[in-house]
Write an enzyme that holds these catalytic residues in place. Sequence first.
Site, PDB file in Angstrom:
ATOM      1  CB  SER A   1     -54.277  -8.438 119.290  1.00  0.00           C
ATOM      2  OG  SER A   1     -55.453  -9.267 120.193  1.00  0.00           O
TER       3      SER A   1
ATOM      4  CB  VAL B   1     -45.532  -8.437 128.216  1.00  0.00           C
ATOM      5  CG1 VAL B   1     -44.902  -9.947 128.561  1.00  0.00           C
ATOM      6  CG2 VAL B   1     -47.126  -8.426 127.826  1.00  0.00           C
TER       7      VAL B   1
ATOM      8  CE1 TYR C   1     -58.129 -11.764 123.832  1.00  0.00           C
ATOM      9  CE2 TYR C   1     -59.846 -12.857 122.431  1.00  0.00           C
ATOM     10  CZ  TYR C   1     -58.576 -12.859 123.452  1.00  0.00           C
ATOM     11  OH  TYR C   1     -58.463 -14.241 124.120  1.00  0.00           O
ATOM     12  CB  ALA C   2     -60.785 -10.462 116.548  1.00  0.00           C
TER      13      ALA C   2
ATOM     14  CB  SER D   1     -58.592 -16.324 120.933  1.00  0.00           C
ATOM     15  OG  SER D   1     -59.746 -15.895 121.221  1.00  0.00           O
TER      16      SER D   1
ATOM     17  CG  ASN E   1     -50.935 -17.540 129.175  1.00  0.00           C
ATOM     18  OD1 ASN E   1     -52.149 -18.002 128.771  1.00  0.00           O
ATOM     19  ND2 ASN E   1     -50.827 -16.901 130.397  1.00  0.00           N
TER      20      ASN E   1
HETATM   21  P1  NDP Z   1     -56.460 -14.195 132.763  1.00  0.00           P
HETATM   22  O1  NDP Z   1     -57.090 -12.903 132.710  1.00  0.00           O
HETATM   23  O2  NDP Z   1     -57.091 -15.235 133.774  1.00  0.00           O
HETATM   24  O3  NDP Z   1     -55.055 -13.951 132.968  1.00  0.00           O
HETATM   25  C1  NDP Z   1     -54.102 -13.297 132.144  1.00  0.00           C
HETATM   26  C2  NDP Z   1     -52.428 -13.353 132.906  1.00  0.00           C
HETATM   27  O4  NDP Z   1     -51.833 -12.497 131.998  1.00  0.00           O
HETATM   28  C3  NDP Z   1     -52.686 -12.742 134.054  1.00  0.00           C
HETATM   29  O5  NDP Z   1     -51.711 -13.469 134.922  1.00  0.00           O
HETATM   30  C4  NDP Z   1     -52.025 -11.510 134.110  1.00  0.00           C
HETATM   31  O6  NDP Z   1     -51.077 -10.814 135.095  1.00  0.00           O
HETATM   32  C5  NDP Z   1     -51.072 -11.605 132.783  1.00  0.00           C
HETATM   33  N1  NDP Z   1     -50.845 -10.268 131.894  1.00  0.00           N
HETATM   34  C6  NDP Z   1     -51.934  -9.331 131.579  1.00  0.00           C
HETATM   35  N2  NDP Z   1     -51.402  -8.318 131.146  1.00  0.00           N
HETATM   36  C7  NDP Z   1     -49.999  -8.601 131.127  1.00  0.00           C
HETATM   37  C8  NDP Z   1     -48.751  -7.492 130.903  1.00  0.00           C
HETATM   38  N3  NDP Z   1     -48.866  -6.634 130.555  1.00  0.00           N
HETATM   39  N4  NDP Z   1     -47.669  -8.167 131.320  1.00  0.00           N
HETATM   40  C9  NDP Z   1     -47.623  -9.314 131.905  1.00  0.00           C
HETATM   41  N5  NDP Z   1     -48.628 -10.190 132.269  1.00  0.00           N
HETATM   42  C10 NDP Z   1     -49.629  -9.753 132.001  1.00  0.00           C
HETATM   43  O7  NDP Z   1     -56.642 -14.629 131.338  1.00  0.00           O
HETATM   44  P2  NDP Z   1     -56.652 -16.169 130.765  1.00  0.00           P
HETATM   45  O8  NDP Z   1     -55.949 -17.144 131.750  1.00  0.00           O
HETATM   46  O9  NDP Z   1     -58.104 -16.492 130.399  1.00  0.00           O
HETATM   47  O10 NDP Z   1     -55.916 -16.084 129.311  1.00  0.00           O
HETATM   48  C11 NDP Z   1     -54.479 -16.170 129.114  1.00  0.00           C
HETATM   49  C12 NDP Z   1     -54.185 -16.296 127.433  1.00  0.00           C
HETATM   50  O11 NDP Z   1     -55.354 -17.360 126.940  1.00  0.00           O
HETATM   51  C13 NDP Z   1     -54.739 -14.842 126.857  1.00  0.00           C
HETATM   52  O12 NDP Z   1     -53.628 -14.643 126.032  1.00  0.00           O
HETATM   53  C14 NDP Z   1     -55.814 -15.092 126.250  1.00  0.00           C
HETATM   54  O13 NDP Z   1     -56.326 -14.109 125.153  1.00  0.00           O
HETATM   55  C15 NDP Z   1     -55.919 -16.490 125.951  1.00  0.00           C
HETATM   56  N6  NDP Z   1     -57.544 -17.066 125.697  1.00  0.00           N
HETATM   57  C16 NDP Z   1     -58.150 -17.129 126.921  1.00  0.00           C
HETATM   58  C17 NDP Z   1     -59.442 -17.720 126.883  1.00  0.00           C
HETATM   59  C18 NDP Z   1     -60.508 -18.217 127.747  1.00  0.00           C
HETATM   60  O14 NDP Z   1     -61.632 -18.608 127.489  1.00  0.00           O
HETATM   61  N7  NDP Z   1     -60.170 -17.891 129.204  1.00  0.00           N
HETATM   62  C19 NDP Z   1     -59.875 -18.193 125.208  1.00  0.00           C
HETATM   63  C20 NDP Z   1     -59.056 -17.930 124.243  1.00  0.00           C
HETATM   64  C21 NDP Z   1     -57.646 -17.354 124.490  1.00  0.00           C
HETATM   65  P3  NDP Z   1     -51.164  -9.786 135.816  1.00  0.00           P
HETATM   66  O15 NDP Z   1     -52.502  -8.986 135.639  1.00  0.00           O
HETATM   67  O16 NDP Z   1     -50.598  -9.688 137.373  1.00  0.00           O
HETATM   68  O17 NDP Z   1     -49.949  -8.858 134.900  1.00  0.00           O
END
Ligand code: NDP
Length: 274
Positions: free
Chosen positions: A180, A86, A177-178, A164, A112
């Site tokens: 963003s 992204v 992060y906060a 978040s 996401n």
């Molecule tokens: P994960 O690290 O488990 O998953 C993140 C996903 O985003 C991965 O599939 C990764 O795939 C993808 N990703 C990261 N960077 C990129 C990029 N540049 N382009 C495309 N895909 C990307 O995180 P979570 O599932 O925990 O988090 C998902 C969302 O929820 C985030 O926005 C996070 O900030 C938010 N969130 C999570 C919380 C939690 O407690 N877990 C709490 C609050 C918010 P790949 O590495 O293959 O690109």
Amino acid sequence: MEPQTDTSTGQVAEPALSDHIAFDHVFSLAGKVALITGGGSGIGFDIARCMVEAGATVIITGRREQPLQDAVETLGERAHYEVNDVTERARLGELVATIEQTHGPIDILVNNAGINMKKPALEVTDEDFDRIVHTNLNSVFSLTRACASRMIERGSGSIIMISSMAAYYGIDRVAAYAASKSGVEGMVKVLASEFSGRGVRVNAIAPGFIETAMSKTAMGGDPDRFARAMRRTPMGKFGKPDDIGWAAVFLASDAARYVTGASLPVDGGNSIGF
Ligand code: NDP
């Protein structure tokens, strides 16, 4: 049909009984196409799983192909993937065009994909700060614009941002992060005010502490942080990724047809915990 306003009296007419959507259909996403960034793992994967169960066709994206392939295999025939970073903002228009050519109009966008970094603020370099904001905020705007212009032309769509708790209160060591996620919260309100009159709703989900790789890294080896997070979470436990998935189904569905500009905490009460 929208309720009609009598312009001479300013009174809004009662909605016709036919406006009522039956329970069987109101949460259904049958026939809808959803683009979910970062859908190969964590919360994004469960958003995809819940949307497939609700009847949608989903296209998940991420930088690594293997987790996407594995995810699609698990999700079944209504799931597809595109390898996409992204942060390569100039290519997001092409991504949207390719998906729409192959699968039809995108009805639902879930922003996401996100990254986190835990460091005391004084140690955060400009490069660190830019990297987090570029992924979590700048790219979200670019992809949203690419999808929204087409949704607005069609007069319908639902856009969901994953925010978040870091945008709600001060969590130490996550300055970038906060920043963003606070930007995302602001963007939801502005885009909702610009797009909602043209058929496109924009909302956020603000997850609390959810069991994923990201939260494991943030909490790993930091029992004090874990204890603090749980102390202010009235339900006293982490959430599951599908707790976010079902909230996303609700926001994307007709059940939320009058919901826009909102940020829904799905957090076991963390945002109101003392
Ligand atoms: P994960 O690290 O488990 O998953 C993140 C996903 O985003 C991965 O599939 C990764 O795939 C993808 N990703 C990261 N960077 C990129 C990029 N540049 N382009 C495309 N895909 C990307 O995180 P979570 O599932 O925990 O988090 C998902 C969302 O929820 C985030 O926005 C996070 O900030 C938010 N969130 C999570 C919380 C939690 O407690 N877990 C709490 C609050 C918010 P790949 O590495 O293959 O690109």
